[in-house]
Design a protein around this motif. Structure first.
Motif, PDB file in Angstrom:
ATOM      1  N   VAL A 184     -18.680  36.458  28.436  1.00 44.26           N
ATOM      2  CA  VAL A 184     -18.397  37.875  28.664  1.00 44.26           C
ATOM      3  C   VAL A 184     -17.140  38.260  27.890  1.00 44.26           C
ATOM      4  N   ARG A 185     -17.103  39.498  27.402  1.00 45.37           N
ATOM      5  CA  ARG A 185     -15.925  39.979  26.664  1.00 45.37           C
ATOM      6  C   ARG A 185     -14.733  40.082  27.606  1.00 45.37           C
ATOM      7  N   HIS A 186     -13.549  40.048  27.002  1.00 47.50           N
ATOM      8  CA  HIS A 186     -12.313  40.037  27.793  1.00 47.50           C
ATOM      9  C   HIS A 186     -12.206  41.177  28.794  1.00 47.50           C
ATOM     10  N   PHE A 222     -24.301  45.989  13.050  1.00 47.53           N
ATOM     11  CA  PHE A 222     -22.910  45.573  13.262  1.00 47.53           C
ATOM     12  C   PHE A 222     -22.035  46.188  12.176  1.00 47.53           C
ATOM     13  N   THR A 223     -20.786  46.428  12.500  1.00 46.01           N
ATOM     14  CA  THR A 223     -19.811  46.795  11.469  1.00 46.01           C
ATOM     15  C   THR A 223     -18.578  45.919  11.613  1.00 46.01           C
ATOM     16  N   GLY A 224     -17.952  45.621  10.506  1.00 47.30           N
ATOM     17  CA  GLY A 224     -16.709  44.855  10.521  1.00 47.30           C
ATOM     18  C   GLY A 224     -16.317  44.532   9.100  1.00 47.30           C
ATOM     19  N   THR A 225     -15.046  44.227   8.924  1.00 47.67           N
ATOM     20  CA  THR A 225     -14.569  43.879   7.584  1.00 47.67           C
ATOM     21  C   THR A 225     -15.374  42.714   7.029  1.00 47.67           C
ATOM     22  N   GLN A 241      -7.182  34.611  21.825  1.00 44.18           N
ATOM     23  CA  GLN A 241      -8.314  35.323  22.431  1.00 44.18           C
ATOM     24  C   GLN A 241      -9.634  34.991  21.745  1.00 44.18           C
ATOM     25  N   TYR A 242      -9.522  34.507  20.506  1.00 43.20           N
ATOM     26  CA  TYR A 242     -10.742  34.283  19.732  1.00 43.20           C
ATOM     27  C   TYR A 242     -11.513  33.032  20.147  1.00 43.20           C
ATOM     28  N   THR A 243     -10.989  32.258  21.112  1.00 42.71           N
ATOM     29  CA  THR A 243     -11.808  31.156  21.644  1.00 42.71           C
ATOM     30  C   THR A 243     -13.059  31.770  22.290  1.00 42.71           C
ATOM     31  N   GLU A 253     -19.612  44.207  21.905  1.00 42.14           N
ATOM     32  CA  GLU A 253     -19.573  43.982  20.459  1.00 42.14           C
ATOM     33  C   GLU A 253     -20.021  42.566  20.147  1.00 42.14           C
ATOM     34  N   GLY A 254     -20.059  42.233  18.877  1.00 43.80           N
ATOM     35  CA  GLY A 254     -20.383  40.876  18.457  1.00 43.80           C
ATOM     36  C   GLY A 254     -19.143  40.002  18.530  1.00 43.80           C
ATOM     37  N   SER A 255     -19.267  38.764  18.049  1.00 46.86           N
ATOM     38  CA  SER A 255     -18.118  37.854  18.147  1.00 46.86           C
ATOM     39  C   SER A 255     -16.971  38.293  17.231  1.00 46.86           C
ATOM     40  N   GLY A 256     -17.294  39.055  16.201  1.00 49.08           N
ATOM     41  CA  GLY A 256     -16.240  39.533  15.309  1.00 49.08           C
ATOM     42  C   GLY A 256     -16.642  40.824  14.634  1.00 49.08           C
ATOM     43  N   GLU A 257     -17.374  41.656  15.361  1.00 51.39           N
ATOM     44  CA  GLU A 257     -17.855  42.903  14.762  1.00 51.39           C
ATOM     45  C   GLU A 257     -18.239  43.907  15.835  1.00 51.39           C
ATOM     46  N   ASN A 258     -18.122  45.178  15.511  1.00 51.72           N
ATOM     47  CA  ASN A 258     -18.532  46.245  16.435  1.00 51.72           C
ATOM     48  C   ASN A 258     -20.022  46.490  16.313  1.00 51.72           C
ATOM     49  N   LEU A 259     -20.546  47.197  17.304  1.00 50.77           N
ATOM     50  CA  LEU A 259     -21.997  47.381  17.374  1.00 50.77           C
ATOM     51  C   LEU A 259     -22.349  48.859  17.502  1.00 50.77           C
ATOM     52  N   GLY A 315     -10.804  48.028  18.275  1.00 52.72           N
ATOM     53  CA  GLY A 315     -10.908  49.316  17.586  1.00 52.72           C
ATOM     54  C   GLY A 315     -11.129  49.032  16.107  1.00 52.72           C
ATOM     55  N   GLY A 316     -12.358  48.789  15.762  1.00 56.33           N
ATOM     56  CA  GLY A 316     -12.659  48.356  14.391  1.00 56.33           C
ATOM     57  C   GLY A 316     -12.374  49.456  13.374  1.00 56.33           C
ATOM     58  N   ILE A 317     -11.816  49.051  12.266  1.00 54.95           N
ATOM     59  CA  ILE A 317     -11.501  50.010  11.200  1.00 54.95           C
ATOM     60  C   ILE A 317     -12.805  50.378  10.465  1.00 54.95           C
ATOM     61  N   THR A 318     -13.721  49.430  10.377  1.00 53.26           N
ATOM     62  CA  THR A 318     -15.034  49.750   9.789  1.00 53.26           C
ATOM     63  C   THR A 318     -15.786  50.687  10.733  1.00 53.26           C
ATOM     64  N   ARG A 319     -15.693  50.412  12.036  1.00 50.83           N
ATOM     65  CA  ARG A 319     -16.342  51.272  13.046  1.00 50.83           C
ATOM     66  C   ARG A 319     -15.913  52.719  12.852  1.00 50.83           C
ATOM     67  N   GLU A 320     -14.599  52.904  12.746  1.00 53.75           N
ATOM     68  CA  GLU A 320     -14.053  54.254  12.609  1.00 53.75           C
ATOM     69  C   GLU A 320     -14.479  54.885  11.285  1.00 53.75           C
TER      70      GLU A 320
END
Ligand SMILES: Cc1ncc(COP(=O)(O)O)c(C=O)c1O
Length: 307
Positions: free
Chosen positions: A148-150, A255-258, A164-166, A194-200, A219-224
């Motif tokens: 589950v997400r934080h 998904f979006t992310g750098t 937190q990335y564990t 979201e994904g493990s390293g990306e917004n949805l 707050g993903g910069i790609t998301r925005e």
């Protein structure tokens, strides 16, 4: 795949040889995970120039992450922006990924070590499509994670905090072991995050929907950026809580992310999303995104820092 060794790494204000950028095993962050990091991409544009996508925004988020964990970096946002372009040039990189980290150095051990030096590094490397080029073209198969997400009272979803990335590593491993490409995490109430390293994002009846910033997402910069590009294309957008069944029943998802850029999701928990292939709105946004970050779309010059 192991990353290719380059020439230089920026460490505490200096460009040092790749092989010499070592830290002591007693570095506090290595033991307790307190530290901030970022992930940024530089692209070579159609016109041949190299630009970094939304560099000041990434460095601002690095500063924000430091603020969340009450860590004072020795360098300003502006200094780190300059260091990033300097590093790309020093490594003759026309395209690549930048990884700034701010971490607690060695000295005192134990969780309370306020006197330890706060160290800063920026590493650059060559990085292609994070989930593979086929993923960008055909979409990925995903699994809702048992992790589950934080919870907001336990961690800061808005910070890119090392330890937190564990959570992400466990979710990603679980998905890969089960034969999927990526994990999707819910929050403690069962809402999609979201994904493990990306917004949805999902698309339903022509509307683009993504979980709001008040949920446990970065707050993903790609998301925005994608939200802004969608508005410019006249696509209706909403930031709303999403449930698992809404995700299963979406017409499209991505998904979006750098790292992942804009990667279509073709399957969630063995259920096809829409027709099981990237949908028209996803493809339109993906095209626009790539035109802006590396193509010949010059409509967002403020998003690009020339190297
Ligand atoms: C957990 C998480 N969510 C979302 C993202 C996407 O953020 P961005 O678009 O700023 O890269 C990242 C990557 O930084 C991430 O680690």
């Amino acid at each position: 795949m192991a990353i290719e060794k380059l020439k230089k790494i920026w460490l505490d204000g200096e460009l040092v040889d790749w092989e010499s950028a070592n830290i002591h095993v007693l570095s506090h962050s290595l033991h307790y995970g307190l530290g901030a990091f970022e992930g940024i991409r530089a692209y070579q544009r159609t016109n041949g120039s190299t630009t970094v996508f939304r560099l000041p925004e990434h460095m601002q988020r690095l500063m924000d992450t430091c603020k969340l964990i009450a860590m004072k970096p020795e360098f300003t946002k502006e200094q780190l922006c300059r260091a990033s372009t300097e590093l790309l040039r020093a490594n003759d990189l026309t395209e690549g990924y930048l990884r700034p980290i701010v971490f607690v150095g060695d000295g005192t051990m134990g969780v309370y070590a306020p006197e330890n030096r706060i160290r800063t590094a920026i590493i650059a490397w060559k990085w292609g499509a994070y989930l593979g080029t086929t993923a960008l073209e055909q979409g990925v198969r995903t699994k809702i994670s048992a992790w589950v997400r934080h919870h907001p009272s336990i961690a800061f979803a808005k910070g890119k905090i090392m330890g937190q990335y564990t959570n992400s590593v466990l979710a990603k491993r679980e998905a890969k072991t089960a034969g999927y490409d990526e994990a999707i995490m819910l929050d403690t109430h069962g809402h999609v995050c979201e994904g493990s390293g990306e917004n949805l994002f999902i698309v339903k009846n022509g509307k683009l929907i993504t979980p709001p910033l008040s949920s446990s997402i970065l707050g993903g910069i790609t998301r925005e950026s994608v939200l802004q590009l969608a508005r410019e294309l006249g696509i209706p957008v909403a930031e709303e809580l999403l449930t698992r069944d809404q995700l299963y029943l979406a017409d499209e998802a991505f998904f979006t992310g750098t790292a992942v850029e804009l990667t279509p999701i073709r399957e969630v928990d063995d259920r096809a999303i829409g027709e099981g292939k990237p949908g028209p709105i996803t493809l339109r946004l993906q095209q626009r995104y790539f035109d802006v970050v590396k193509g010949n779309d010059e409509s967002h010059p403020d998003w690009l820092t020339l190297v």
